[in-house]
Design an enzyme around this catalytic site. Structure first.
Site, PDB file in Angstrom:
ATOM      1  N   TYR A  29      -4.373  -2.414  -9.941  1.00 13.15           N
ATOM      2  CA  TYR A  29      -4.170  -2.183  -8.505  1.00 13.15           C
ATOM      3  C   TYR A  29      -3.273  -3.266  -7.886  1.00 13.15           C
ATOM      4  O   TYR A  29      -2.332  -2.967  -7.141  1.00 13.15           O
ATOM      5  CB  TYR A  29      -5.537  -2.133  -7.802  1.00 13.15           C
ATOM      6  CG  TYR A  29      -5.449  -2.172  -6.301  1.00 13.15           C
ATOM      7  CD1 TYR A  29      -5.103  -1.040  -5.574  1.00 13.15           C
ATOM      8  CD2 TYR A  29      -5.687  -3.358  -5.603  1.00 13.15           C
ATOM      9  CE1 TYR A  29      -5.002  -1.086  -4.191  1.00 13.15           C
ATOM     10  CE2 TYR A  29      -5.588  -3.405  -4.222  1.00 13.15           C
ATOM     11  CZ  TYR A  29      -5.248  -2.270  -3.523  1.00 13.15           C
ATOM     12  OH  TYR A  29      -5.137  -2.326  -2.160  1.00 13.15           O
ATOM     13  N   LYS A  35       0.259   3.377  -2.975  1.00 12.95           N
ATOM     14  CA  LYS A  35      -0.913   4.248  -3.120  1.00 12.95           C
ATOM     15  C   LYS A  35      -0.520   5.727  -3.148  1.00 12.95           C
ATOM     16  O   LYS A  35      -1.227   6.554  -3.709  1.00 12.95           O
ATOM     17  CB  LYS A  35      -1.909   3.966  -1.982  1.00 12.95           C
ATOM     18  CG  LYS A  35      -2.533   2.569  -2.090  1.00 12.95           C
ATOM     19  CD  LYS A  35      -3.318   2.163  -0.848  1.00 12.95           C
ATOM     20  CE  LYS A  35      -3.888   0.756  -0.998  1.00 12.95           C
ATOM     21  NZ  LYS A  35      -4.490   0.233   0.246  1.00 12.95           N
ATOM     22  N   TYR A  37      -4.282   3.932   8.126  1.00 15.88           N
ATOM     23  CA  TYR A  37      -5.633   3.398   8.364  1.00 15.88           C
ATOM     24  C   TYR A  37      -6.140   3.791   9.739  1.00 15.88           C
ATOM     25  O   TYR A  37      -5.949   4.937  10.149  1.00 15.88           O
ATOM     26  CB  TYR A  37      -5.656   1.865   8.160  1.00 15.88           C
ATOM     27  CG  TYR A  37      -4.865   1.452   6.958  1.00 15.88           C
ATOM     28  CD1 TYR A  37      -5.266   1.885   5.694  1.00 15.88           C
ATOM     29  CD2 TYR A  37      -3.717   0.700   7.057  1.00 15.88           C
ATOM     30  CE1 TYR A  37      -4.529   1.536   4.567  1.00 15.88           C
ATOM     31  CE2 TYR A  37      -2.978   0.351   5.940  1.00 15.88           C
ATOM     32  CZ  TYR A  37      -3.388   0.779   4.705  1.00 15.88           C
ATOM     33  OH  TYR A  37      -2.665   0.450   3.606  1.00 15.88           O
ATOM     34  N   SER A  94       0.799  -1.234   0.000  1.00 12.92           N
ATOM     35  CA  SER A  94       0.000   0.000   0.000  1.00 12.92           C
ATOM     36  C   SER A  94       0.826   1.276   0.000  1.00 12.92           C
ATOM     37  O   SER A  94       0.254   2.366  -0.164  1.00 12.92           O
ATOM     38  CB  SER A  94      -0.949   0.008   1.197  1.00 12.92           C
ATOM     39  OG  SER A  94      -1.984  -0.911   0.966  1.00 12.92           O
ATOM     40  N   VAL A 124       1.267  -3.535   3.849  1.00 15.55           N
ATOM     41  CA  VAL A 124       1.119  -4.786   4.570  1.00 15.55           C
ATOM     42  C   VAL A 124       2.355  -5.700   4.389  1.00 15.55           C
ATOM     43  O   VAL A 124       2.502  -6.700   5.086  1.00 15.55           O
ATOM     44  CB  VAL A 124      -0.223  -5.434   4.126  1.00 15.55           C
ATOM     45  CG1 VAL A 124      -0.075  -6.183   2.824  1.00 15.55           C
ATOM     46  CG2 VAL A 124      -0.855  -6.259   5.200  1.00 15.55           C
TER      47      VAL A 124
HETATM   48  N1  GLN Z   1      -2.441  -5.746  -1.577  1.00 11.88           N
HETATM   49  C1  GLN Z   1      -3.018  -5.442  -0.312  1.00 11.88           C
HETATM   50  C2  GLN Z   1      -4.529  -5.435  -0.439  1.00 11.88           C
HETATM   51  O1  GLN Z   1      -5.028  -4.862  -1.352  1.00 11.88           O
HETATM   52  C3  GLN Z   1      -2.519  -4.097   0.162  1.00 11.88           C
HETATM   53  C4  GLN Z   1      -3.048  -3.753   1.519  1.00 11.88           C
HETATM   54  C5  GLN Z   1      -2.045  -3.033   2.387  1.00 11.88           C
HETATM   55  O2  GLN Z   1      -0.854  -2.955   2.116  1.00 11.88           O
HETATM   56  N2  GLN Z   1      -2.524  -2.543   3.492  1.00 11.88           N
HETATM   57  O3  GLN Z   1      -5.215  -6.031   0.371  1.00 11.88           O
END
Ligand code: GLN
Length: 310
Positions: free
Chosen positions: A195, A71, A243, A68, A261
């Site tokens: 994505y 993003k 988050y 993420s 993550v």
């Molecule tokens: N690829 C993970 C997802 O879409 C990314 C989530 C994350 O890094 N928090 O669930």
């Protein structure tokens, strides 16, 4: 803020020692084998400053899945393409819910709270994808990241992307829900394919810290986006980048940051530096446990919080 800094290398070495000695390292993400199999004992940290050599310690040259953290880069592309029109499709408020939550999306009729939760990131990616192909969009993303980092070797790990596609049921649910509200403009498999590949970008801490320099906004840093946009992206990273743990990160670290993550965190010291830290074990918010602790230690030591010294 930049004057009278203690030498950074000994501070990073000490922080790495402490992290290495920790016996409570959190839990690796286990939804795909490529993340579940990562060695929990790794820890790396790197600091990039415009015009100065990158300082690093620990496993700072080991590539990991940025997940993420990507993003942030896709948001920069989306704002470059749409400007403020992006905000008609995604908000800029913290969600207070986990990164893959459906709950608010239903209550708020397909308008995701912010570009850093999954629903908002899927919309952001969808916006960049509109009018081009996934291959072109991912090419543009890689060009942006490589230009920011000054490193042509940065790539996407296809195996990770394929595993994400095979297991990403919640993301498919989010995308279809967005589509049902008219907030997805491409076929869900194309937006999600893009994505999942963006999440599968692989970088080292050293590369990620360098890539973050475009958000530092100081002379000598790559000028890929305007000063006004840097300010807005940093604000979103501060309020939404971790988050439902964003308040905790602001409280403990006091810097804009974006987690993934895979255990990576990119944090920005506005006007001064970009910091990347990586340790694959996560806390209960899904953010790197030792990474957050290391950032708290670093900003407390150096006085780098945007809210003032410790
Ligand atoms: N690829 C993970 C997802 O879409 C990314 C989530 C994350 O890094 N928090 O669930």
């Amino acid at each position: 803020m930049a004057e009278a800094l203690p030498p950074l290398q000994p501070v990073l070495d000490e922080i790495t020692e402490i992290a290495r000695a920790s016996d409570d390292r959190g839990k690796v993400a286990d939804y795909i084998p490529e993340l579940a199999d990562v060695d929990l004992n790794q820890f790396g940290i790197a600091i990039a400053r415009p015009g100065l050599p990158t300082v690093m310690a620990g496993d700072a040259q080991v590539p990991f899945s940025i997940q993420s953290v990507s993003k942030v880069f896709m948001l920069a592309l989306a704002l470059g393409k749409l400007g403020d029109r992006l905000w008609s499709r995604v908000g800029r408020e913290p969600s207070g819910h986990s990164f893959d939550s459906m709950l608010l999306l239903e209550l708020e009729k397909g308008y995701p709270r912010n570009p850093f939760i999954n629903a908002g990131a899927i919309v952001t990616t969808d916006a960049v994808l509109q009018g081009s192909s996934p291959r072109e969009t991912l090419g543009a993303l890689l060009r942006f990241i490589r230009a920011a980092a000054g490193d042509e070797a940065i790539h996407i790990n296809d195996r990770v992307a394929r595993s994400e596609i095979a297991t990403g049921h919640r993301n498919f649910a989010l995308a279809h829900y967005l589509l049902s509200h008219g907030n997805l403009k491409n076929p869900p498999e194309l937006s999600l394919g893009t994505y999942f590949h963006q999440c599968a970008v692989e970088m080292t801490c050293a590369q990620l810290a360098n890539a973050g320099l475009f958000l530092v906004g100081a002379p000598g840093a790559p000028r890929l986006v305007s000063r006004a946009r840097i300010r807005r992206i940093n604000a979103l990273m501060m309020t939404c980048g971790h988050y439902d743990g964003s308040g905790d990160y602001a409280f403990r670290v006091g810097l804009p940051g974006k987690s993934g993550v895979g255990g990576g965190i990119l944090s920005i010291v506005p006007g001064v530096a970009a910091i990347a830290v990586w340790s694959p074990g996560l806390n209960h918010y899904g953010n790197s446990k030792l990474g957050t602790e290391a950032m708290e230690r670093l900003t407390t030591r150096i006085g780098w919080s945007v809210f003032g010294p410790a």
